[in-house]
Design an enzyme around this catalytic site. Structure first.
Site, PDB file in Angstrom:
ATOM      1  N   ARG A   1      47.486 -14.426  -1.916  1.00  0.00           N
ATOM      2  CA  ARG A   1      48.147 -13.316  -1.194  1.00  0.00           C
ATOM      3  C   ARG A   1      49.667 -13.408  -1.209  1.00  0.00           C
ATOM      4  NH1 ARG A   1      43.932 -14.583   2.283  1.00  0.00           N
ATOM      5  NH2 ARG A   1      42.148 -13.206   1.985  1.00  0.00           N
TER       6      ARG A   1
ATOM      7  N   LYS B   1      60.065  -4.745  -7.424  1.00  0.00           N
ATOM      8  CA  LYS B   1      58.965  -3.915  -7.932  1.00  0.00           C
ATOM      9  C   LYS B   1      58.254  -4.714  -9.011  1.00  0.00           C
ATOM     10  CE  LYS B   1      60.522   0.811  -7.200  1.00  0.00           C
ATOM     11  NZ  LYS B   1      60.911   2.083  -7.858  1.00  0.00           N
TER      12      LYS B   1
ATOM     13  N   GLU C   1      70.793   1.387 -18.450  1.00  0.00           N
ATOM     14  CA  GLU C   1      70.497   1.154 -17.027  1.00  0.00           C
ATOM     15  C   GLU C   1      71.771   0.821 -16.242  1.00  0.00           C
ATOM     16  OE1 GLU C   1      67.754   1.803 -15.557  1.00  0.00           O
ATOM     17  OE2 GLU C   1      66.121   1.645 -17.005  1.00  0.00           O
TER      18      GLU C   1
ATOM     19  N   LYS D   1      72.733  -1.835  -6.876  1.00  0.00           N
ATOM     20  CA  LYS D   1      71.272  -1.800  -6.687  1.00  0.00           C
ATOM     21  C   LYS D   1      70.863  -2.627  -5.465  1.00  0.00           C
ATOM     22  CE  LYS D   1      66.699  -2.288  -8.601  1.00  0.00           C
ATOM     23  NZ  LYS D   1      65.787  -2.333  -9.727  1.00  0.00           N
TER      24      LYS D   1
ATOM     25  N   GLU E   1      61.199   2.182  -1.098  1.00  0.00           N
ATOM     26  CA  GLU E   1      61.392   3.529  -1.636  1.00  0.00           C
ATOM     27  C   GLU E   1      60.832   4.630  -0.753  1.00  0.00           C
ATOM     28  OE1 GLU E   1      61.314   3.662  -5.960  1.00  0.00           O
ATOM     29  OE2 GLU E   1      60.645   5.730  -5.847  1.00  0.00           O
TER      30      GLU E   1
ATOM     31  N   ARG F   1      66.053   4.899  -2.349  1.00  0.00           N
ATOM     32  CA  ARG F   1      65.761   4.126  -3.577  1.00  0.00           C
ATOM     33  C   ARG F   1      65.246   5.023  -4.707  1.00  0.00           C
ATOM     34  NH1 ARG F   1      62.907  -1.845  -4.296  1.00  0.00           N
ATOM     35  NH2 ARG F   1      63.098  -1.855  -6.555  1.00  0.00           N
TER      36      ARG F   1
ATOM     37  N   ASN G   1      65.832   6.434  -9.867  1.00  0.00           N
ATOM     38  CA  ASN G   1      65.006   6.959 -10.950  1.00  0.00           C
ATOM     39  C   ASN G   1      65.647   8.142 -11.667  1.00  0.00           C
ATOM     40  OD1 ASN G   1      62.850   5.109 -10.470  1.00  0.00           O
ATOM     41  ND2 ASN G   1      62.301   6.319  -8.669  1.00  0.00           N
TER      42      ASN G   1
ATOM     43  N   HIS H   1      64.371   9.287 -15.069  1.00  0.00           N
ATOM     44  CA  HIS H   1      63.103   8.622 -15.371  1.00  0.00           C
ATOM     45  C   HIS H   1      61.955   9.589 -15.638  1.00  0.00           C
ATOM     46  CE1 HIS H   1      63.626   4.171 -14.216  1.00  0.00           C
ATOM     47  NE2 HIS H   1      64.784   4.671 -14.580  1.00  0.00           N
TER      48      HIS H   1
ATOM     49  N   HIS I   1      60.263   9.038 -18.950  1.00  0.00           N
ATOM     50  CA  HIS I   1      58.875   8.573 -19.105  1.00  0.00           C
ATOM     51  C   HIS I   1      58.085   9.538 -19.984  1.00  0.00           C
ATOM     52  CE1 HIS I   1      58.744   5.796 -15.328  1.00  0.00           C
ATOM     53  NE2 HIS I   1      59.252   5.202 -16.381  1.00  0.00           N
TER      54      HIS I   1
ATOM     55  N   HIS J   1      62.397   2.036 -23.391  1.00  0.00           N
ATOM     56  CA  HIS J   1      62.527   2.540 -22.019  1.00  0.00           C
ATOM     57  C   HIS J   1      63.983   2.988 -21.722  1.00  0.00           C
ATOM     58  CE1 HIS J   1      61.834   2.878 -17.720  1.00  0.00           C
ATOM     59  NE2 HIS J   1      62.874   2.088 -17.511  1.00  0.00           N
TER      60      HIS J   1
END
Ligand code: NAD
Ligand code: GLY
Length: 366
Positions: A123, A145, A187, A229, A239, A243, A247, A250, A254, A267
Site C-alpha cells: 500500500r 503522478k 515541456e 511546477k 488536480e 494543476r 495540461n 495535451h 494526445h 509526447h
C-alpha cells in the site's frame, strides 16, 4: 574552468515534501541520495537502453543493501499493468519490507511505472526518481503522478504517489538522442507558456544556447520550470483545479500522438503542436492575439520542434480522439487555452465546430 551549476528545488507538501537536485554527476553523489534510503531493500527499475549506461553507477551506491533490478523493454508499450505485476514479484523475491525503496532510473515510462509499483507494494513504499530524459527531469519525475497504460488508453490506471527525492543528473543527457532532448524542451516551454511570461521571454533570449545544450542555461531552464511546477503541485496536488493548467496542449497533443500510433510524434512533440493549436483556438475564440501564437511558434521552431500537424492526419478523427480525453468531465468539452503568453485558463463548453475548424486548417496546411 567553468563548473556546472547545481540547483535544489523543494516540493513543499508537508510531511511528504522532497528535494529535486539538479546538476552533473549526481548519480555518483551517493552520500546525497543514500540519506533518503530508510530500509535494507531496494529495487532499481530501469530499461534495456538506460541500464547499460547508468545502472552500475547507481548500484555502487547500494552496497550493503539487499537490492536487485527489474528492466523493462524500451518503449511506451511496456508501461503496462503486466510489467507492474512483474516488478511487484521482483519486490516479493527480494522479501522487501515496508521500508524498502524503489529507484526509477530512466525516462517518463520507467518513472511512471516504477512510481506506481512503489504505490502498490504494501500500500505504498518510498521511491526515488532518477530521471534520464529532459522530459522526465522537467515534468514527469516531479509531482507524483504515476501509472500505466491500458489498451483502452494512456495513463488510465494510476495513483498520486510522491517520490522521496528526485536526482536529476544532467550528465545523463549526454547520451540522449537530439530528438528526445528537443521533445523535453517542449515541456519547458509549456511551463512558461502557461504561467510565466518573464520566463518565456528568457527562453526566447536563450533559445540558441538551449538548442546547443549549453549547461548553465540548461540548468537554469530546468530549475525555473520545476520551481513553477512545484508551486502548482503544492497548491493543488491532486488536480482539483489549477494543476489542470499543466495540461496546456495535451488534449490536442494526445490526439495527435494516438492518431500517429505513437510513432509519428513523441509526447513532447505532440505537446508542442498541441500548444500551438490551443493558441490558434484561443485566438479564434477572441481570447488572445495572433502575436502571441506567432511568438510561441517562433520559439518552438528555434528549438527545432515541429509546429505543424504531420501530413495525412484526419481532422474528424482527431476530434473524435479529443472527445475521449480524460480531462473531459461528463457532457462538457473542456480544454486548456490561454489569454496570451503566461496566462493559461481552463475553458469549458467549447463549441466543437470551433475546434474542428482549427484542426481542419492545421490538416490542410500539412
Ligand atoms: P521514455 O521514457 O520513453 O524515454 C525516451 C527514450 O529515451 C526511450 O527510448 C529511453 O530508453 C531513452 N532514454 C532515456 N534516457 C536516456 C539516456 N540518458 N540516454 C539515452 N537514451 C535514453 O520517454 P519520456 O519522454 O522520458 O517520457 C514519456 C512518458 O512520460 C510517457 O509515458 C508519458 O505519459 C509520461 N509522462 C508522465 C508525466 C507525469 O506527470 N507522470 C508527465 C509527462 C509525461
Ligand atoms: N504533467 C502534468 C502534471 O504533472 O500534472
Amino acid at each position: 574552468m567553468n563548473s556546472t551549476p547545481q540547483e535544489t528545488i523543494q516540493v513543499t507538501l508537508g510531511e511528504r515534501s522532497y528535494p529535486v537536485w539538479i546538476g552533473r554527476g549526481l548519480l555518483d553523489d551517493h552520500a546525497r541520495w543514500q540519506a533518503v534510503l530508510r530500509g535494507r531493500h531496494a529495487l532499481v527499475i530501469s530499461n534495456r537502453t538506460v541500464a547499460p549506461l547508468y545502472l552500475e553507477r547507481v548500484s555502487r551506491g547500494l552496497d550493503g543493501l539487499r537490492w536487485s533490478s527489474f528492466l523493462l523493454e524500451d518503449g511506451e508499450a511496456h508501461k503496462s499493468f503486466a510489467n507492474v505485476g512483474l516488478a511487484l514479484e521482483a519486490l516479493a523475491t527480494l522479501s522487501a519490507t515496508r521500508d524498502a525503496c524503489v529507484i526509477a532510473l530512466g525516462g517518463g515510462v520507467v518513472g511512471d511505472l516504477a512510481g506506481f509499483t512503489a504505490a502498490c507494494w504494501m500500500r505504498g513504499i518510498d521511491f526515488i526518481q532518477m530521471p534520464t530524459t529532459l522530459l522526465s527531469m522537467v515534468d514527469s519525475s516531479v509531482g507524483g503522478k504515476t501509472g500505466v497504460n491500458l489498451a483502452a488508453g494512456k495513463n488510465l490506471v494510476g495513483a498520486f504517489h510522491q517520490p522521496r527525492a528526485v536526482v536529476a543528473d544532467i550528465g545523463t543527457l549526454d547520451s540522449l538522442p537530439a530528438r528526445e532532448y528537443r521533445a523535453g524542451m517542449a515541456e519547458v516551454i509549456k511551463g512558461a507558456a502557461i504561467g510565466d511570461a518573464g520566463f518565456f521571454a528568457w527562453l526566447e533570449q536563450h533559445a540558441d544556447a538551449l538548442a546547443a545544450r549549453e549547461e548553465t542555461a540548461l540548468v537554469q531552464a530546468i530549475a525555473t520550470k520545476l520551481r513553477y511546477k512545484a508551486g502548482v503541485v503544492a497548491r493543488d496536488e491532486t488536480e482539483q483545479g489549477e494543476r489542470a493548467l499543466l495540461n496546456l496542449g495535451h488534449t490536442f497533443g494526445h490526439a495527435l500522438e494516438t492518431a500517429g500510433q505513437y510513432t509519428a510524434l513523441l509526447h513532447g512533440e505532440g505537446v508542442a503542436v498541441g500548444m500551438l493549436l490551443a493558441g490558434r483556438l484561443s485566438e479564434r475564440l477572441g481570447m488572445s492575439t495572433q502575436a502571441d501564437t506567432l511568438r510561441l511558434e517562433r520559439l518552438l521552431k528555434a528549438i527545432g520542434l515541429p509546429v505543424g500537424v504531420p501530413a495525412g492526419f484526419d481532422p474528424e478523427q482527431l476530434l473524435a480522439l479529443m472527445r475521449l480525453d480524460k480531462k473531459n468531465t461528463a457532457g462538457t468539452s473542456r480544454l486548456i487555452l490561454w489569454r496570451g503568453i503566461g496566462q493559461a485558463q481552463i475553458v469549458s463548453g467549447i463549441n466543437e465546430a470551433e475546434v474542428l475548424a482549427v484542426l481542419r486548417e492545421a490538416c490542410t496546411n500539412a
